[in-house]
Design a protein around this motif. Structure first.
Motif, PDB file in Angstrom:
ATOM      1  N   MET A  98       0.748  -1.306   0.034  1.00 33.07           N
ATOM      2  CA  MET A  98      -0.115  -0.056   0.100  1.00 33.07           C
ATOM      3  C   MET A  98       0.995   1.289   0.035  1.00 33.07           C
ATOM      4  N   TYR A  99       2.039   1.226   0.789  1.00 31.79           N
ATOM      5  CA  TYR A  99       3.165   2.338   0.697  1.00 31.79           C
ATOM      6  C   TYR A  99       3.119   2.848  -0.769  1.00 31.79           C
ATOM      7  N   LEU A 100       3.476   1.678  -1.447  1.00 32.03           N
ATOM      8  CA  LEU A 100       4.280   2.196  -2.966  1.00 32.03           C
ATOM      9  C   LEU A 100       2.990   2.926  -3.676  1.00 32.03           C
ATOM     10  N   TYR A 101       1.745   2.229  -3.347  1.00 27.07           N
ATOM     11  CA  TYR A 101       0.740   3.145  -4.195  1.00 27.07           C
ATOM     12  C   TYR A 101       0.485   4.285  -3.555  1.00 27.07           C
ATOM     13  N   LEU A 102       0.604   4.695  -2.290  1.00 30.06           N
ATOM     14  CA  LEU A 102       0.445   5.994  -2.102  1.00 30.06           C
ATOM     15  C   LEU A 102       1.708   6.703  -2.254  1.00 30.06           C
ATOM     16  N   LYS A 103       2.992   6.465  -2.268  1.00 29.49           N
ATOM     17  CA  LYS A 103       4.176   7.025  -2.797  1.00 29.49           C
ATOM     18  C   LYS A 103       3.789   7.354  -4.333  1.00 29.49           C
ATOM     19  N   SER A 104       3.224   6.717  -5.052  1.00 33.28           N
ATOM     20  CA  SER A 104       2.861   6.686  -6.426  1.00 33.28           C
ATOM     21  C   SER A 104       2.234   7.972  -6.527  1.00 33.28           C
ATOM     22  N   GLU A 105       1.045   7.992  -5.737  1.00 34.70           N
ATOM     23  CA  GLU A 105      -0.083   9.239  -5.660  1.00 34.70           C
ATOM     24  C   GLU A 105       0.707  10.566  -5.541  1.00 34.70           C
ATOM     25  N   MET A 106       1.672  10.561  -4.278  1.00 34.25           N
ATOM     26  CA  MET A 106       2.386  11.682  -3.926  1.00 34.25           C
ATOM     27  C   MET A 106       3.202  12.028  -4.996  1.00 34.25           C
ATOM     28  N   ILE A 107       3.994  11.280  -5.696  1.00 39.00           N
ATOM     29  CA  ILE A 107       4.919  12.068  -6.855  1.00 39.00           C
ATOM     30  C   ILE A 107       3.969  12.373  -7.760  1.00 39.00           C
ATOM     31  N   LYS A 108       2.862  11.685  -8.196  1.00 36.28           N
ATOM     32  CA  LYS A 108       2.011  12.154  -9.434  1.00 36.28           C
ATOM     33  C   LYS A 108       1.372  13.734  -9.168  1.00 36.28           C
ATOM     34  N   THR A 109       1.343  14.043  -7.849  1.00 36.93           N
ATOM     35  CA  THR A 109       0.609  15.242  -7.715  1.00 36.93           C
ATOM     36  C   THR A 109       1.744  16.565  -7.349  1.00 36.93           C
ATOM     37  N   LYS A 110       2.882  16.027  -7.517  1.00 39.54           N
ATOM     38  CA  LYS A 110       3.872  17.137  -7.212  1.00 39.54           C
ATOM     39  C   LYS A 110       3.898  18.288  -8.446  1.00 39.54           C
ATOM     40  N   ARG A 111       3.868  19.497  -7.772  1.00 35.92           N
ATOM     41  CA  ARG A 111       3.646  20.788  -8.798  1.00 35.92           C
ATOM     42  C   ARG A 111       2.501  20.704  -9.631  1.00 35.92           C
ATOM     43  N   THR A 112       1.174  20.232  -8.928  1.00 36.06           N
ATOM     44  CA  THR A 112       0.035  20.424  -9.619  1.00 36.06           C
ATOM     45  C   THR A 112      -0.965  21.438  -8.683  1.00 36.06           C
ATOM     46  N   LYS A 113      -1.934  21.741  -9.324  1.00 36.92           N
ATOM     47  CA  LYS A 113      -2.878  22.450  -8.527  1.00 36.92           C
ATOM     48  C   LYS A 113      -3.657  21.790  -7.504  1.00 36.92           C
ATOM     49  N   ILE A 114      -3.338  20.577  -7.152  1.00 31.61           N
ATOM     50  CA  ILE A 114      -4.098  20.027  -5.966  1.00 31.61           C
ATOM     51  C   ILE A 114      -3.475  20.423  -4.713  1.00 31.61           C
ATOM     52  N   ARG A 115      -2.060  20.478  -4.734  1.00 30.77           N
ATOM     53  CA  ARG A 115      -1.458  20.896  -3.565  1.00 30.77           C
ATOM     54  C   ARG A 115      -1.785  22.322  -3.283  1.00 30.77           C
ATOM     55  N   LYS A 116      -1.618  23.286  -4.591  1.00 30.70           N
ATOM     56  CA  LYS A 116      -1.855  24.672  -4.278  1.00 30.70           C
ATOM     57  C   LYS A 116      -3.490  24.812  -3.742  1.00 30.70           C
ATOM     58  N   MET A 117      -4.144  23.929  -3.963  1.00 25.65           N
ATOM     59  CA  MET A 117      -5.685  23.981  -3.456  1.00 25.65           C
ATOM     60  C   MET A 117      -5.491  24.067  -1.923  1.00 25.65           C
ATOM     61  N   LEU A 118      -4.801  23.260  -1.310  1.00 24.75           N
ATOM     62  CA  LEU A 118      -4.646  22.987  -0.025  1.00 24.75           C
ATOM     63  C   LEU A 118      -4.593  24.096   0.849  1.00 24.75           C
ATOM     64  N   LEU A 119      -3.707  25.325   0.243  1.00 25.91           N
ATOM     65  CA  LEU A 119      -3.449  26.461   0.903  1.00 25.91           C
ATOM     66  C   LEU A 119      -4.503  27.480   0.631  1.00 25.91           C
ATOM     67  N   MET A 120      -4.814  27.335  -0.583  1.00 28.13           N
ATOM     68  CA  MET A 120      -5.873  28.451  -1.165  1.00 28.13           C
ATOM     69  C   MET A 120      -7.072  28.528  -0.836  1.00 28.13           C
ATOM     70  N   ILE A 121      -7.628  27.483  -0.582  1.00 26.11           N
ATOM     71  CA  ILE A 121      -9.006  27.095  -0.222  1.00 26.11           C
ATOM     72  C   ILE A 121      -9.278  27.580   1.294  1.00 26.11           C
ATOM     73  N   PRO A 122      -8.544  27.206   2.310  1.00 28.94           N
ATOM     74  CA  PRO A 122      -8.606  27.589   3.477  1.00 28.94           C
ATOM     75  C   PRO A 122      -8.335  28.898   3.874  1.00 28.94           C
TER      76      PRO A 122
END
Length: 253
Positions: free
Chosen positions: A1-25
């Motif tokens: 499961m760790y490898l699957y989670l790591k894959s998602e973490m790498i995939k979302t680097k430099r994407t709008k998803i992480r920016k949303m975490l700061l912008m929305i709150p």
């Protein structure tokens, strides 16, 4: 499961998803504070409670819809899930990891909101006004748990439709059904009302943003364990449905 989670973490680097975490709150907090100042000096001390109220009415559901929708968009725009289907991976674990990863992102968003509450209370020393600051933090945590069911639901919905429909449907249902049913006796029948209902006794504020009288029946804490249990049960049920649906995913030629 760790490898699957790591894959998602790498995939979302430099994407709008992480920016949303700061912008929305941040955006939700600034707008709530703006509304408080527009209300006059009597409303300003309620800024922290107002931020929490706005978070439950709209911004938490927006964060979940955007996070899950953008996560699906990464797959749709790249290979339309062909990579996942074509590789020798466990499809069920893959979807489960996407749900866990989205849950982690929403948890981070909730922690950032708590940070915004801390800053607000330092800048406006009379806020929170109705309750203790610990009650406000507990309200944010409980709202996170009672909204968990939206994560597998939005992952499934955005995969079946698109980001726009998911964002519109999830936010509007929460804004309308949630705020309508939260202060009623039938609140437990409408999942969108759960995150609003648990914050009412903790912030002493009605879902419409008005402070409640001390004699109000809405201040009962008995609704909190009911809402948490219902949300966790629905989260588990929708997760199983989402995983089963993802397992049957067919790539369009």
């Amino acid at each position: 499961m760790y490898l699957y989670l790591k894959s998602e973490m790498i995939k979302t680097k430099r994407t709008k998803i992480r920016k949303m975490l700061l912008m929305i709150p941040l955006l939700g907090s600034l707008l709530a504070i703006g509304f408080s100042f527009l209300g006059g000096s009597e409303i300003v001390p309620l800024s922290v409670e107002t931020i929490i109220n706005h978070w439950g009415i709209l911004w938490l559901s927006v964060l979940i819809a955007l996070t899950t929708g953008l996560l699906n968009n990464l797959e749709k725009k790249s290979t339309n899930f062909k990579t996942i289907i074509g590789l020798p991976v466990n499809i069920q674990k893959k979807e489960w990891s996407r749900i866990l990863f989205s849950t982690g992102l929403v948890a981070v968003g909730s922690l950032l909101l708590i940070a915004a509450l801390i800053v607000t209370s330092l800048l406006i020393q009379t806020s929170p006004h109705l309750v203790s600051f610990s009650s406000c933090i507990l309200a944010v945590i409980l709202m996170f748990f009672t909204s968990l069911w939206q994560i597998p639901f939005c992952l499934w919905l955005s995969r079946k439709t698109n980001l726009f429909i998911t964002l519109l449907l999830n936010s509007m249902l929460n804004l309308n059904l949630g705020s309508l049913f939260a202060p009623t006796k039938d609140w437990w029948l409408i999942p969108y009302s759960w995150q609003l209902r648990v914050q009412i006794p903790l912030t002493k504020m009605h879902s419409n943003g008005i402070p409640l009288p001390k004699s109000s029946e809405l201040l009962s804490y008995s609704v909190i364990p009911i809402a948490v249990v219902l949300s966790l049960l629905l989260f588990i049920s929708l997760t199983l449905i989402a995983i089963r649906s993802f397992n049957k995913l067919e790539v369009k030629s």
